[in-house]
Write a protein that holds these residues in place. Sequence first.
Motif, short mmCIF file in Angstrom:
data_model
loop_
_atom_site.label_atom_id
_atom_site.label_comp_id
_atom_site.label_asym_id
_atom_site.label_seq_id
_atom_site.Cartn_x
_atom_site.Cartn_y
_atom_site.Cartn_z
N PHE A 1 47.83 17.61 -19.68
CA PHE A 1 47.94 18.76 -20.59
C PHE A 1 47.83 20.09 -19.86
CE2 PHE A 1 46.09 15.31 -23.24
CZ PHE A 1 47.15 15.15 -24.11
N THR A 2 48.28 20.14 -18.61
CA THR A 2 48.20 21.38 -17.84
C THR A 2 48.96 22.51 -18.54
OG1 THR A 2 48.06 20.15 -15.77
CG2 THR A 2 48.69 22.47 -15.63
N LYS B 1 57.53 19.18 -17.89
CA LYS B 1 56.99 19.97 -18.99
C LYS B 1 57.70 19.55 -20.26
CE LYS B 1 55.87 24.63 -20.53
NZ LYS B 1 56.01 26.08 -20.31
N ASP C 1 45.48 14.27 -16.16
CA ASP C 1 46.16 15.54 -15.89
C ASP C 1 47.45 15.65 -16.70
OD1 ASP C 1 46.79 17.95 -14.73
OD2 ASP C 1 47.61 17.09 -12.90
N ARG D 1 48.36 23.79 -21.42
CA ARG D 1 48.35 23.72 -22.89
C ARG D 1 47.14 24.46 -23.45
NH1 ARG D 1 53.40 22.44 -24.33
NH2 ARG D 1 54.20 20.97 -22.78
N ASN E 1 41.81 16.44 -17.60
CA ASN E 1 42.37 17.15 -18.75
C ASN E 1 41.25 18.02 -19.32
OD1 ASN E 1 45.09 15.96 -19.06
ND2 ASN E 1 43.97 14.06 -19.42
N SER F 1 55.64 16.21 -12.75
CA SER F 1 55.51 17.63 -13.17
C SER F 1 56.49 17.99 -14.28
CB SER F 1 55.73 18.55 -11.96
OG SER F 1 54.79 18.28 -10.95
N ASN G 1 52.00 15.24 -15.72
CA ASN G 1 53.00 15.91 -16.55
C ASN G 1 52.25 16.71 -17.62
OD1 ASN G 1 55.52 14.54 -15.44
ND2 ASN G 1 54.29 12.78 -16.03
N THR G 2 52.96 17.41 -18.48
CA THR G 2 52.28 18.15 -19.53
C THR G 2 53.00 17.95 -20.86
OG1 THR G 2 51.58 20.34 -20.30
CG2 THR G 2 53.47 20.28 -18.82
N ASP H 1 48.15 29.21 -14.60
CA ASP H 1 48.61 27.99 -13.94
C ASP H 1 48.65 28.25 -12.43
OD1 ASP H 1 49.75 25.65 -13.14
OD2 ASP H 1 51.45 25.73 -14.51
#
Length: 609
Positions: free
Chosen positions: A91-92, A33, A89, A94, A125, A31, A61-62, A449
């Motif tokens: 680009f959470t 950022k 997963d 973004r 994504n 997780s 991760n993002t 989110d």
Amino acid sequence: MSSFDLNDLGAQLEDVAESNASSGVSFAKQSLKLDTEEDALEIVKAIRACTNLEYLDLEGNTLGPLAAKAVAQALQENGSLMKRALWKDMFTGRVKTEIPKALEYLGSALCIAGTRLFELDLSDNAFGPIGIKGLANFLTSSSCYTLRVLRLNNNGLGISGGKMLAKALLDCYDNSTQGGSPPLALQVFVAGRNRLENEGAKALASVFQKLTSLEEVVMPQNGIYHEGITAIANGLSSNPRLRVLNLNDNTVGLKGAQAIAKALPNFKNLEQLNLGDCLLKTQGGIVLAEALGVQGGYPLLTELNLSYNEIGTKGANPLALAVADKEHLITLQLDGNLFGQTGRTILRDSLTVSERIGSLSILSDNSDDEDDDDEDSNDDEENIKENEEENEEENEESDEKDDESEDENKKNRDNNKHAFINDTALSKVTVAEFLKSPIGEKLLLLQGDVIQDFVNYAKEVSKHSKNTSSKLKFIEEFTRIIMKVSALSTSGYIDVRLKSQNLTDALYSKLCFFAMQSNQVPTWNNALLVNLGLIKAEDKNSGKIDWNLEGCFKALEIVSQKDYFLQEIRTTLIFFLQKPIRMNKMKVVDSFQHSKDSLKTVLCRIQNT
């Protein structure tokens, strides 16, 4: 009942270690950022320090464009040996304009490094068609000539994205054949939950026809009707090594079933066929049963899913006969059809005689009784003739009327499946409002989110705990949140069902990681058992279970098969799922027994593989 100590049971278990010869860098599910180049410094250092970088796992991760640029620079220097880009997963949170740039940086770096990829996983994504634009050049480059596994599940590609993806893969194939190089030989293609519809499916079918190397094709929940299904079946016919075909939750119907049945003889090594929730109806089920039941055919078949297809009583015996000689069959899913009592009896008796009864999963039924089932079966055949244009007359006007009738039925079916979206005012709902009244309508209106919002809510609640530690309270509260979300996983509305399933997966992953990192696995185990009603809570003020446990158990069938789900928890669940409910030392009827048995079957199968 007192709480259950996982450590006592865990001490009795064998510690099975998985050996993995490959080496690489993994920051999976941390997780992180990563906005700036400095944020990505730890990953950059790990990439540069790895002497044999065969994989890079950044799942969960993002990455923003600047962070991706820094990672790309490191890959450009030390990515020549990389075989697997595991970027699920990633680009959470973004905005869509950030994602193509990040993908361009990463793809260009691998090209410059001379990478020859084996696997590319960009699932979960939600970059849509614009993301494929960022990937297109990379997918057509020499770095992808060696690609064997491509996973693009739940990317929101849509029709246009599906067409762009198909063009990129066709260009990759053509480019790879030039200069004497072996052609692209993709083996695994995963593109579920992408709203590809007929046009996107047809575009990808042309890729399948050209490849001839596919072994596994997974495309559930794409809104594809019989035209697209027929194109896919025809395209896959040129892939004789196909082992796995999953088209779950598309509208196959009779015509689609006929196309698949026609293609099946090409797949001698077929191991898994999943056509659950595909509106096959009785005649479609019979057509497939006849194709699968060819004597000596498909000897390697281990899994067949034809659940929730409105198959009536007349389809029971053909289906039972179809698998009679399938000696390797492990799982046969036929629940949620319209067999009625007569059909269920026929199935069980016939499967018992052929010694395949052990493969049959829980056989629930959507029909009320035997008489209704017979009527449903007759209606099925009449509806199929109308909806699937079964008229054999060569009258063009008649065909047009059938097309209009089918289109209208498609619209009606889609409207029913997406009723909440059409009937709901588009206003934002907070997680607190949802948790106060956890209904499907409010679940759909959660925005932003959502996962982090749930985490923050649980943290805030845990701060005000006086009698327990904040970690314990957080786990208890977060587990209750998962229950309320997963309870909707069996909703009759596909929008609600899919959002519930996706959120449930992400929430369980978060909680699992937190429990491991904070050494609170026994606490999580206890909270899970309490909130599933499998043990009593020691704290009488913990609150009553006011959520639909059937949905919770069904959701666990899916998430328990995920890599992140702890084996210790699976073993504990099996232990308690097989214990009968007792009240005052008297065994009582358990209204959720079918759901529990179904979950236990899945867990036992995982444990035995």
